[in-house]
Design a protein around this motif. Structure first.
Motif, PDB file in Angstrom:
ATOM      1  N   ALA A  30       0.945  -1.132  -0.048  1.00  0.00           N
ATOM      2  CA  ALA A  30      -0.012   0.016   0.088  1.00  0.00           C
ATOM      3  C   ALA A  30       0.680   1.388  -0.009  1.00  0.00           C
ATOM      4  O   ALA A  30       1.756   1.261   0.735  1.00  0.00           O
ATOM      5  CB  ALA A  30      -0.846  -0.072   1.335  1.00  0.00           C
ATOM      6  N   SER A  34      -2.595   5.393  -3.566  1.00  0.00           N
ATOM      7  CA  SER A  34      -3.324   4.264  -4.363  1.00  0.00           C
ATOM      8  C   SER A  34      -4.763   4.551  -4.553  1.00  0.00           C
ATOM      9  O   SER A  34      -5.250   4.226  -5.771  1.00  0.00           O
ATOM     10  CB  SER A  34      -2.966   2.952  -3.977  1.00  0.00           C
ATOM     11  N   LYS A  35      -5.359   4.687  -3.800  1.00  0.00           N
ATOM     12  CA  LYS A  35      -6.999   4.912  -3.830  1.00  0.00           C
ATOM     13  C   LYS A  35      -7.146   6.284  -3.207  1.00  0.00           C
ATOM     14  O   LYS A  35      -7.560   6.417  -2.071  1.00  0.00           O
ATOM     15  CB  LYS A  35      -7.530   3.784  -2.991  1.00  0.00           C
ATOM     16  N   SER A  38     -10.662   6.475  -0.915  1.00  0.00           N
ATOM     17  CA  SER A  38     -10.609   5.646   0.119  1.00  0.00           C
ATOM     18  C   SER A  38     -10.100   6.214   1.513  1.00  0.00           C
ATOM     19  O   SER A  38      -9.046   7.070   1.124  1.00  0.00           O
ATOM     20  CB  SER A  38     -10.310   4.020   0.293  1.00  0.00           C
ATOM     21  N   GLN A  43      -7.419   1.718   3.361  1.00  0.00           N
ATOM     22  CA  GLN A  43      -6.038   1.312   2.263  1.00  0.00           C
ATOM     23  C   GLN A  43      -4.953   0.412   3.168  1.00  0.00           C
ATOM     24  O   GLN A  43      -4.665  -0.461   2.448  1.00  0.00           O
ATOM     25  CB  GLN A  43      -5.094   2.841   1.948  1.00  0.00           C
ATOM     26  N   THR A  46      -6.487  -2.998   3.043  1.00  0.00           N
ATOM     27  CA  THR A  46      -6.339  -3.531   1.796  1.00  0.00           C
ATOM     28  C   THR A  46      -5.027  -4.293   1.558  1.00  0.00           C
ATOM     29  O   THR A  46      -4.472  -5.049   1.007  1.00  0.00           O
ATOM     30  CB  THR A  46      -6.669  -2.652   0.546  1.00  0.00           C
TER      31      THR A  46
END
Length: 191
Positions: A30, A34-35, A38, A43, A46
Motif C-alpha cells: 500500500a 493508491s486510492k 478511500s 487502504q 487492503t
C-alpha cells in the motif's frame, strides 16, 4: 525445520512462476496515494490483506489443505478485508473466522492465525496450544517478532512490510519459500 535452498541453479516452471509473482504480490504494498477516494484505514486494510495473502501463497503445509483456514485471534486493526474471505491466486479458497485466544480449536482447525492485540499470557497460551501443529502465525500488533509469531507486520502510512522470525519458521511445521525470507531481509534494511 530448515527452509530449503534452491537446487543447483535449476529453476522449474513453478519456481519461475513463484519468482515472477513475488514482486506482484509484495511490490504493490500500500501507498497512501493508491486510492484517493478511500480512507487511510481502508487502504491499510487492503494492503495488509494483499501482504497476508501473499505470505500464505508462499507457505507449504505438510498436507496441503483444500481450503485454507485462517483464524483471526484477538482484536485486530487491519483485518477488515480479511474477514470477507477470499480466494488465492491458485484458486484455493481462504475461509476466515474469528476465535478467542483460548479456543481449543485453534491448533486443529486453523492452518494460519492472524494475531491482533493479545496479553502476554494469552500469547503464551496460544503458542503453547499450537506447538507441534503446522500453523503459520502472522502478528499484526506492534510485536518485536522475537517470540512465537512467524511473520510480524509493520504497517505504516506508506507501506506494509514484515519481519520473519526464523526460529518460529523452523518450529511452525510450515515451509516458507526462500524468496519471501529474502524479501523480508531487504525490507528490514531499507530506510
Amino acid at each position: 525445520m530448515k527452509v530449503a535452498a534452491p537446487t543447483s541453479g535449476r529453476v522449474t516452471s513453478r519456481g519461475r512462476s513463484l519468482m515472477a509473482a513475488l514482486p506482484l504480490l509484495f511490490g504493490a504494498l500500500a501507498s497512501a496515494e493508491s486510492k484517493p477516494t478511500s480512507t487511510l484505514a481502508e487502504q491499510r486494510a487492503t494492503a495488509v490483506t494483499q501482504v497476508v495473502l501473499g505470505i500464505l501463497s508462499y507457505a507449504r503445509w505438510p498436507v496441503e489443505p483444500e481450503q485454507l483456514r485462517l483464524c483471526l485471534v484477538g482484536p485486530t486493526e487491519y483485518a477488515d478485508d480479511l474477514v470477507k474471505g477470499t480466494t488465492q491466486a491458485t484458486g484455493r479458497p481462504v475461509v476466515v473466522r474469528r476465535l478467542l485466544a483460548g479456543d481449543p480449536r485453534i491448533a486443529n482447525e486453523c492452518d494460519a492465525i492472524y494475531l491482533g492485540q493479545l496479553s502476554p499470557d494469552e500469547r503464551a497460551q496460544l503458542f503453547s496450544a499450537i506447538s507441534g501443529h503446522p500453523v503459520l502465525s502472522i502478528s499484526e500488533a506492534d510485536d518485536p517478532c522475537t517470540v512465537g509469531s512467524v511473520f510480524c507486520l509493520r504497517v505504516s502510512d506508506r507501506q506494509v512490510a514484515f519481519e520473519v522470525n526464523l526460529d518460529s519458521v523452523a518450529r511452525s511445521g510450515v515451509r516458507i519459500h526462500p524468496s519471501v525470507l529474502q524479501l523480508s531481509r531487504r525490507r528490514a534494511t531499507q530506510p
